[in-house]
Write a protein that holds these residues in place. Sequence first.
Motif, mmCIF file in Angstrom:
data_model
loop_
_atom_site.group_PDB
_atom_site.id
_atom_site.type_symbol
_atom_site.label_atom_id
_atom_site.label_comp_id
_atom_site.label_asym_id
_atom_site.label_seq_id
_atom_site.Cartn_x
_atom_site.Cartn_y
_atom_site.Cartn_z
ATOM 1 N N GLN A 150 45.508 -12.814 81.969
ATOM 2 C CA GLN A 150 46.355 -12.882 83.159
ATOM 3 C C GLN A 150 47.849 -13.028 82.912
ATOM 4 O O GLN A 150 48.649 -12.750 83.796
ATOM 5 N N LYS A 151 48.188 -13.447 81.690
ATOM 6 C CA LYS A 151 49.613 -13.554 81.357
ATOM 7 C C LYS A 151 50.315 -12.203 81.347
ATOM 8 O O LYS A 151 51.509 -12.128 81.422
ATOM 9 N N TYR A 152 49.529 -11.150 81.110
ATOM 10 C CA TYR A 152 50.145 -9.858 80.833
ATOM 11 C C TYR A 152 50.092 -8.885 81.990
ATOM 12 O O TYR A 152 49.128 -8.849 82.748
ATOM 13 N N SER A 153 51.150 -8.095 82.112
ATOM 14 C CA SER A 153 51.140 -7.058 83.139
ATOM 15 C C SER A 153 50.826 -5.699 82.512
ATOM 16 O O SER A 153 50.289 -4.819 83.160
ATOM 17 N N VAL A 154 51.186 -5.544 81.252
ATOM 18 C CA VAL A 154 50.919 -4.281 80.559
ATOM 19 C C VAL A 154 50.469 -4.603 79.137
ATOM 20 O O VAL A 154 51.007 -5.513 78.515
ATOM 21 N N ILE A 155 49.489 -3.858 78.660
ATOM 22 C CA ILE A 155 49.118 -3.989 77.253
ATOM 23 C C ILE A 155 49.364 -2.640 76.596
ATOM 24 O O ILE A 155 48.852 -1.610 77.053
ATOM 25 N N ILE A 156 50.174 -2.656 75.569
ATOM 26 C CA ILE A 156 50.410 -1.422 74.817
ATOM 27 C C ILE A 156 49.681 -1.559 73.486
ATOM 28 O O ILE A 156 49.902 -2.508 72.743
ATOM 29 N N ILE A 157 48.774 -0.640 73.220
ATOM 30 C CA ILE A 157 48.086 -0.649 71.928
ATOM 31 C C ILE A 157 48.796 0.388 71.072
ATOM 32 O O ILE A 157 48.693 1.589 71.310
ATOM 33 N N ASP A 158 49.537 -0.103 70.093
ATOM 34 C CA ASP A 158 50.340 0.802 69.271
ATOM 35 C C ASP A 158 49.553 1.217 68.023
ATOM 36 O O ASP A 158 48.633 0.523 67.609
ATOM 37 N N GLU A 159 49.945 2.323 67.447
ATOM 38 C CA GLU A 159 49.337 2.815 66.200
ATOM 39 C C GLU A 159 47.822 2.975 66.319
ATOM 40 O O GLU A 159 47.075 2.666 65.387
ATOM 41 N N ALA A 160 47.383 3.447 67.471
ATOM 42 C CA ALA A 160 45.940 3.574 67.693
ATOM 43 C C ALA A 160 45.313 4.573 66.727
ATOM 44 O O ALA A 160 44.136 4.464 66.388
ATOM 45 N N HIS A 161 46.115 5.523 66.252
ATOM 46 C CA HIS A 161 45.581 6.515 65.309
ATOM 47 C C HIS A 161 45.098 5.876 64.019
ATOM 48 O O HIS A 161 44.325 6.468 63.291
ATOM 49 N N GLU A 162 45.594 4.682 63.707
ATOM 50 C CA GLU A 162 45.163 4.046 62.458
ATOM 51 C C GLU A 162 43.731 3.593 62.521
ATOM 52 O O GLU A 162 43.104 3.338 61.496
ATOM 53 N N ARG A 163 43.243 3.436 63.732
ATOM 54 C CA ARG A 163 41.844 3.080 63.937
ATOM 55 C C ARG A 163 41.458 1.794 63.229
ATOM 56 O O ARG A 163 40.390 1.691 62.623
ATOM 57 N N SER A 164 42.320 0.794 63.264
ATOM 58 C CA SER A 164 41.972 -0.488 62.672
ATOM 59 C C SER A 164 40.868 -1.097 63.534
ATOM 60 O O SER A 164 40.758 -0.803 64.716
ATOM 61 N N VAL A 165 40.052 -1.935 62.917
ATOM 62 C CA VAL A 165 38.896 -2.481 63.620
ATOM 63 C C VAL A 165 39.293 -3.202 64.899
ATOM 64 O O VAL A 165 38.707 -2.989 65.956
ATOM 65 N N TYR A 166 40.286 -4.069 64.795
ATOM 66 C CA TYR A 166 40.657 -4.831 65.979
ATOM 67 C C TYR A 166 41.217 -3.947 67.085
ATOM 68 O O TYR A 166 40.983 -4.173 68.258
#
Length: 832
Positions: A150-166
Motif C-alpha cells: 500500500q505504500k506504493y503507487s507504481v512499481i517499476i520492475i527494471d532489467e526484466a530481461h535479466e530474468r533474475s529469480v526474484y
Amino acid sequence: EEKKEDVKEETHKKEDCKPAVFIPVDRLPEIQEARLRLPILAEEQVIMEAVRENESVVLCGETGSGKTTQVPQFLYEAGYASSGGIIAVTEPRRVAAISMSQRVATEMNLPGRVVSYQIRYEGNVTEDTKIKFMTDGVLLKEIQKDFLLQKYSVIIIDEAHERSVYTDILIGLLSRIVPLRNKKGLPMKLIIMSATLRVEDFTENKRLFRSPPPVIKVEARQFAVTVHFNKRTQMDNYTGEAFRKICKIHRMLPPGGILVFLTGQAEVHSVCRRLRKAFPYRPNREHTDSMETDDLKKSKRAKKKNVSLPRINLDSYSALPVDEGDEDRQAGVDEDDDDDDDGSDLELELGDHPESDQEEKADPSIPLYVLPLYSLLAPELQAKVFRPPPAGARLCVVATNVAETSLTIPGVKYVVDCGRVKKRFYDRVTGVSAFKVTWISQASANQRAGRAGRTEPGHCYRLYSSAVFGDFGLFSEAEITRRPVDDLVLQMKDLNIEKVVNFPFPTPPSSEALIAAEQLLISLGALEEPPRRGRLGEMERARLSCPITPLGRAMAAFPVAPRYAKMLALGRQQGCMPYVITIVAAMTVREIFEDFDRPAGSEEESTKMAGKKARSVQMRRLWAGQGQSLQLGDLMVLLGAVGACEFAGCTRQFCEENGLRFKAMLEIRRLRGQLTNAVNAVCSDAGVYMDNKMAPPTESQVTFLRQIVLAGLGDHIARRVQAEELLDPKWRNGYKTPLLDDPVFIHPSSALNKTLPEFVVYQEVMETTKMYMRGVCAVQAEWIPRLLPQYCHFSVPEESPAPWYCPLSGRLKCQQQSTFFRVSWKLPAVEM
Ligand code: ADP
Ligand code: MG
C-alpha cells in the motif's frame, strides 16, 4: 470534432484514475540539455498515456535509452508520488539500485531522502521518500509484510530481461497484486522494463496477465557498430587476448573509450594491472622518472610497494609474455567481494596536461585511464566510470557483465568482448555447485556490441569466431531454471501460496526442482508432512501443496536460506543464540578469507602474499581451537575469526593483518544485527543482543552448536570411507554422501583436514579440481537417528535387540538399529 471529443474523454479519464497534476522539477540546465538528447524523452507522452490507461505496461528500450533514469521522473512529474504513494523501482543488482538512485536524485536536484535506495543492509529511505530504488529481493520481503504494497503507487520492475529469480517471482506476484489493488479502489501501476525485445514470457503468458499488457518500444538513437570477429577463437587465454586487443586499439585507433567484457573480478584486476604496467600514466613523455615516482607515490599502491612502474617498448607489445592462469583459482571466490589491494582505487592525478589536439590519429603517448568495474566494487570507485576521464586520457573500463545492461558508460567507442560470462551452476539433484565460465547468448553478445554505438559509430572486437557465435544460444536462460528454489518455495508458502506449482511464473522452474525444495522443507519441519496413504496421483499432488508449519513461518521471517533459518529457530537453548547468529551470518557471506592463491602481479607481491598466507593459515588454526571446539571445524574458524575481529573493533587493519576481507566482516556485522532483530521479533522473549566482546562458547555449548548445525544441514551429511571399504584408490580420504556417486573431500584449508572425522556435515560442495566440501563440521553418529529421524530407517523393535526393562527409570525400553536412508549406513542404536 472527433478530436475534441477525444480530448474530453482524456481529461475525464485523467480525473478518474490519477491526479491531472504536474509536479515541477527544478533541474540544472546542463542536466536538462543532456536529458533532451535521450531517445526516451520523445516517447514520454506515449509512455505516460499507456500507463494511465493500463494497469500494466511493458517498456522495451536499448540500454542507455533512458529507461531507468527517466521513467521514474516522468511518473513523479505526472503526480504519481504526490498523494502519498511512493514510486518503486526494483533492480536485480545492488550496484544499480545505489547508483541509479544517486543519478536520479542528481538529475532532479533532490536530496537522497527524497530519491532514495534500499538494499539488503542499507539505505537512505525516509518519510519524505518519493522515489525508491531497491533490489528485487527487498521488495519481495516487503510483500510478505504487506501483500498489497500500500505504500506504493507504481512499481517499476527494471532489467526484466535479466530474468533474475526474484524479478520473475515479483512479476508473478504483481500480476495478482495490481488487479487486486485496483479492484479495492487503491490504484496501482506496474511497469516492466526490458532492454531486449524478448518479452513474450511476460506478455503472451496467459497465466500472468489476462489481457496482454501493451508493449512500448523506445527507438534508441544507435549508431552503427562494426563487428569484428577473430579468425580463431582463443579457448584458454582470452584475458591475454583481450589485453593484446586493448593495446592494439589504444596504439592504433583514434580517440574513444574502450569497454572490455571479462567474466570475473580476478580477471578484471589482472587485466587492469597489465594495462597499467603497459601504459603507465605519464602526462608528458619528457617527464623524468623521478617526477613519475613522485606522482605514483600519491597512490596507495605505490605507497605500499614503493616501486616505479616499468616502461615498456610500445613497438614490442605483442611480444609481451602471455599471462597464464588468469582464471580464478579458488572456487567460491567469484565476483563477490572486494577490497583487495590490487589498486582498484589507484588514481593518479594527471596534473596539468597540455590538451592534446583531437586529431584523428592514434597517439600512443596519450595516457590510458584504466578503471575496473564489477558488481561488488565499492560505490565510490564505481562512480568513476561515469565521470569523464582526465583531460587527454583515453578511458578504458575493464568490466564484468554488469556493464552489459545495468550501467551505461559514456563515451565508449570500442568494445572488446570475450564472449563469456561466469555463472553459478547447480546440479539440481545433488546440490553441487560450481562457478563455470560459459559462452554468452547471441542476445548478450549483441547487447555488448551495442555499448560501442552510443555517441558515435563504433567497433566491437569479438575474441571469438563467427562460427562460434553461430553456436551461441539465442537468449539467456532464466535464472530460476538453474538454481535450487527452496528459499523461494518457503517464502511463497509464507505468502499462503500453497500450490507453488500453480504459481504464474514467467518461466516455471522444473518440477524436479520444486519437488526437491518441498522435500527439503518438509524434512526441516517447515512444511507439514503430506499424507502417506492414498492413490499415487493424490499423494503426488498432496506432496506439492503442503501447508506451512508454525516453525516454517518463524523460519520464513529470517532473511537467510531455510537450512540456516532452521538453525536460528533451534538456537535458543543454552545461550547459544549469539553464536548461531554469528555462524549463520558468516556462512551467508560467501568468503571471509582473503584469497592468497590469486595470481600475483610481481615477484615482490608474490613473496608478500606468501607471508600473508602463512599468517592466515596460522590464525585459522588458532581460531579453530582444540578439543571440542575443533570438532565444530570450519564453523568454529568462522566464529573465532568474527569474534576476534569484533573484539579488536572490526578495523581494516585487523583484517589486513589476519587475512580477513574487511568488507565481508562489515557485512557479517550488519547481518548479525539484522538477524538479532529478526530473532527478537520472532520470539519476543528471546532477549538476544549483539555482544562485541563475545566470550568463546563453552565445551557444552560447542556440542550443542554441532547438534544445531546437524539439524540444519541434515541432508548435507557425509561419512568417511573406512579403510576396509576402500576398493578404489580414488576414494582415499574420500567421503560418501547420500546423493553423490563420487567421493567428496575435505579441503586442505579446512580445520578438519587432519582429523578427518567419520561423520561430518558440510555447507556446500564446490567442484574445482576435486569435489570439495566447504564449511565442514564434525558430528557424532549417535546424534543422527535422534536429530534426523526423518532420514533414518529404524529396525523393528522385535527384531534386533529385544526390549529390556530399565530399573532406573522403571520403563520398558527398546533399542533400535537405524540406517541412513539411501546409503544404508548403520548407526548406533537409540533408546525409544
Ligand atoms: P537505460 O535504463 O535505458 O539503460 P539509463 O536511464 O540508465 O538508460 O541511462 C540514460 C543515460 O544516462 C545514459 O546515457 C547514461 O550514460 C546516463 N547516465 C546514467 N547514469 C549516469 C551517471 N551516474 N552519471 C552520468 N550519466 C549517467
Ligand atoms: Mg537501465
